[in-house]
Every structure is written in structure tokens, then in C-alpha cells.
Design a protein around this motif. Sequence first.
Motif, PDB file in Angstrom:
ATOM      1  N   ARG A  66       0.844  -1.194   0.000  1.00  0.00           N
ATOM      2  CA  ARG A  66       0.000   0.000   0.000  1.00  0.00           C
ATOM      3  C   ARG A  66       0.877   1.242   0.000  1.00  0.00           C
ATOM      4  O   ARG A  66       2.060   1.199   0.360  1.00  0.00           O
ATOM      5  N   TYR A  82      -6.216   5.251 -12.505  1.00  0.00           N
ATOM      6  CA  TYR A  82      -5.541   4.488 -13.559  1.00  0.00           C
ATOM      7  C   TYR A  82      -5.810   5.013 -14.965  1.00  0.00           C
ATOM      8  O   TYR A  82      -5.070   4.701 -15.894  1.00  0.00           O
ATOM      9  N   TYR A  93      -8.904  10.673  -8.376  1.00  0.00           N
ATOM     10  CA  TYR A  93      -9.269   9.541  -7.514  1.00  0.00           C
ATOM     11  C   TYR A  93      -9.384   9.948  -6.050  1.00  0.00           C
ATOM     12  O   TYR A  93     -10.337   9.567  -5.358  1.00  0.00           O
ATOM     13  N   ALA A 109     -10.811   3.554  -9.729  1.00  0.00           N
ATOM     14  CA  ALA A 109      -9.790   3.330  -8.701  1.00  0.00           C
ATOM     15  C   ALA A 109     -10.394   3.209  -7.314  1.00  0.00           C
ATOM     16  O   ALA A 109      -9.846   2.509  -6.452  1.00  0.00           O
ATOM     17  N   ASN A 113      -9.015  -0.232  -5.740  1.00  0.00           N
ATOM     18  CA  ASN A 113      -8.047  -0.082  -4.655  1.00  0.00           C
ATOM     19  C   ASN A 113      -8.580  -0.546  -3.301  1.00  0.00           C
ATOM     20  O   ASN A 113      -7.897  -0.398  -2.290  1.00  0.00           O
ATOM     21  N   ARG A 116      -6.175  -5.792  -1.960  1.00  0.00           N
ATOM     22  CA  ARG A 116      -4.895  -6.043  -2.609  1.00  0.00           C
ATOM     23  C   ARG A 116      -5.069  -6.656  -3.993  1.00  0.00           C
ATOM     24  O   ARG A 116      -4.297  -6.362  -4.909  1.00  0.00           O
ATOM     25  N   TRP A 147      -3.893   3.202   0.697  1.00  0.00           N
ATOM     26  CA  TRP A 147      -4.688   2.418  -0.244  1.00  0.00           C
ATOM     27  C   TRP A 147      -3.787   1.458  -1.032  1.00  0.00           C
ATOM     28  O   TRP A 147      -2.582   1.630  -1.128  1.00  0.00           O
ATOM     29  N   HIS A 148      -4.440   0.422  -1.595  1.00  0.00           N
ATOM     30  CA  HIS A 148      -3.757  -0.563  -2.424  1.00  0.00           C
ATOM     31  C   HIS A 148      -3.712  -0.032  -3.854  1.00  0.00           C
ATOM     32  O   HIS A 148      -4.612  -0.278  -4.652  1.00  0.00           O
ATOM     33  N   ASP A 149      -2.657   0.648  -4.174  1.00  0.00           N
ATOM     34  CA  ASP A 149      -2.492   1.115  -5.554  1.00  0.00           C
ATOM     35  C   ASP A 149      -1.786   0.005  -6.334  1.00  0.00           C
ATOM     36  O   ASP A 149      -0.661  -0.369  -6.023  1.00  0.00           O
ATOM     37  N   HIS A 150      -2.461  -0.513  -7.361  1.00  0.00           N
ATOM     38  CA  HIS A 150      -1.943  -1.697  -8.057  1.00  0.00           C
ATOM     39  C   HIS A 150      -0.826  -1.375  -9.043  1.00  0.00           C
ATOM     40  O   HIS A 150      -0.294  -2.285  -9.688  1.00  0.00           O
TER      41      HIS A 150
END
Length: 407
Positions: A66, A82, A93, A109, A113, A116, A147-150
Amino acid sequence: MTLLLRRFADVVVMALALVCLVIGGADVAAAHFGGGREPSSYRGEITSVSPALDGVTFRLTDAADRIEVRSTSRTPVIVYGYQHKEPGDRDPYLKASVDGVWVNTESQAAYLNASRMGGDVPARLADDRGEGAPVWKKVSDTGVYRWHDHRIHWMLPEPPAAVSDDPGTEHHVIRDWHIYATQGDRPESTITGQLYWVPASPAPWWLATAGFGLAGVVAGVAGRRSALTNGSRGAGDAPLVVAACVLGAAAIGQAALTPLPEDAYQGSLGFVLASAAVPALAVAGLCALGVAALRRGSAAARYLIGGAGALAALQGTSDLPAITRSQLEHTGPEWLVRLIVACVVGLGLGLLIGMVARSVRRTPQETRDVRSVDIASDEELAEITSGLAVRGTRRAPPRRAAPEQQV
């Protein structure tokens, strides 16, 4: 018969402890970490924020799974999703300032997000390109949000092919990932980072675990043999007392180093504290009672210390990833975390085995209880016989004279 029943009970109790250790480890392990804050072998880093943002910082957390934004500025910073590929206002976002954090519920997002592995995007946004008007929803009353930013972590459960082929070598997994942000009228900023695979070096810590385990077995068995040799109750158990004290202290240390959750989705703070502290206090308490029982020469010591060993080994397995992975989320120095985990698992299992061995063999007191009665010496037999003869003479009734015959 009583001794045989006691011996059978000893074996059954210790066997049940071993079964609980084997089948319960996974569930305890799942509950011990602070949600997603588990060790990993992926190491991430932010290499630049250009141009810099006023009063805004970014950092990676949860083993680079994260990213966190922290704002102390009155001017909101906008982080883009994204669909944002070039400078402009497409796909805002997140908005953060000292007054709080808001998420745009009309951005893909906001849903991707959420976890995971990515959340489900509503059907209305399936083809969205981030061109619609934002709808802001407040998610934090402070200027901090994670946050889970991929874009920053490896998404698949399997490692990259290069890592699978050579897991013992460091690999550059993601080169120059980018997240875009803007603040007021300033030029758009680019947050750039890297992701690496960093192999662990678990061999020394496995050796330490084995060493602690051997020490636990020796403390139980050697103390047992010493007590049998000198024939005094509780004698020769100093190594076992030391081992029990070390195990209790290590269990408390493991709980103190447990990573705590940073967000509600990772579990409540109270639950994580309880899942770590309650077993640790139980281990320490059982060790203290076991030491007291040893000093009294009570057979309960083997149950108390054996139970402490089983519980410690069970709880310690929850932190075994701290040995097998390179990146830790624990509090404290990494070497100390790994040493304590090795101690709790190894010494706990060793003491459990040592107490099983102590239960299978007789204690000095039990040996004396079933020992044959000593045969007296010749002198003692003569004295006993003489005493019995004297007592028998004193107890014999006087003989009565025969009555005179009447003429």
C-alpha cells in the motif's frame, strides 16, 4: 495399577498437546498478524516526487502493498487514478488536505483499490475513462490515507517467472512505476518508485531454532537424570528452570513486537492485542507455575512446562514468516524479531518433547514408591527375632498347677 494409569494419562495429555500444535498452527497464524501487515520478500521504494508538493508526503507500507499520503496543507492534493495517462484533470481519484481525505466514487480506482487483489467495479463504470464529474465521499477526518495502488505491487499470487526460476537472487520486478498528483495551481507531480524481490537468508535462523529446541530437550532430560542420580526431590533442575524463564520472557517479547493494524479493515486494535498478548501471558504464567512446581518437587511441573512449550510453539508458528521472508512489518530490529521467533518455536517445542520424555520415565519419588523393600542384615534379623521372643514370653499365660487328686 495406579502408577500405570498415571503413566497412561501422562502420555495421553502430551499426545493431545502435540495434536493441537499440529492442527492449530494455521488458525493461530492467521489471527496473529495485524491484518495485511505480514512479512514479505518484496521491497518497494519511492525514488522521487517531482516537483515536490507543499506539506504532502508519500510512503509505502504493508511490505510495499500500500501507499500512504499524508497532508498538512490547507491546499488539497489530488491523486489521479488508472485512467490518467497524461497531464490534465482526467480521473481524479483522491483528494487530501489537513481537513481530511475524500475519494471520488465515480472513479474505477475507488473500487479497484479496495483490496490487494482488486475490488469489483460497478457496471456503470465498466467503460469509464475518468472524464465524468467527481463525486467526493469523505473517508478520513485527518490528512492521512492508505490504499492498495496496483501500480506499485505485484498483483499475482505467483511470483514473476524470473523469481520462480531463481528465487535466491534479487530481482527488479517493477521499474519506475508512476502515480500522478497535483496541488492547486502547481505543475503536475509524478511519484516514481521501484519494486524488488529480495530473498531471505533463513538458514542461520533455522539453525538457531534447532539449537533452542535441542537446549529445551536437554534441559528436561538432563535435569531428570540429575535428579535420579542424587535422589533428592527437584534437584538438578536448574537448566529446566532457566529454560522455562527464557521461554516466558521470549513469549512476552514476541507479543511486544507484533505489528499492529493501521486501518480498520486489518482488524481491531483490541483483537490483535488480545491474540498476541493473551497467549504470551498464558505461556509466561504456565512457566512461572511450572518453576514453582519444580521447586516443590511436584509432578505437576511436567504438565505446566509441557503445556507452556506446546502453547509457545503453537503461537510461535504464526511468526515463522519473519524467518522465511526478508521484509518485516514488526516493531523493533529485524535480528531481534527473528531471534525471538526462533527461541519461542524452538525452545517451546524442545521443552514439550523434554516433558514428554520426563512423563514416560519415572520420577525419583515414583521410583522409590515402587522400589522393593530392603532386606534387613543378619544383625537386624537377630535383634528383631529376639525382640519378638521376649514379647512372646511376656504375653504367655502362666501355667496352672494340676488339682490334687481326691482320695
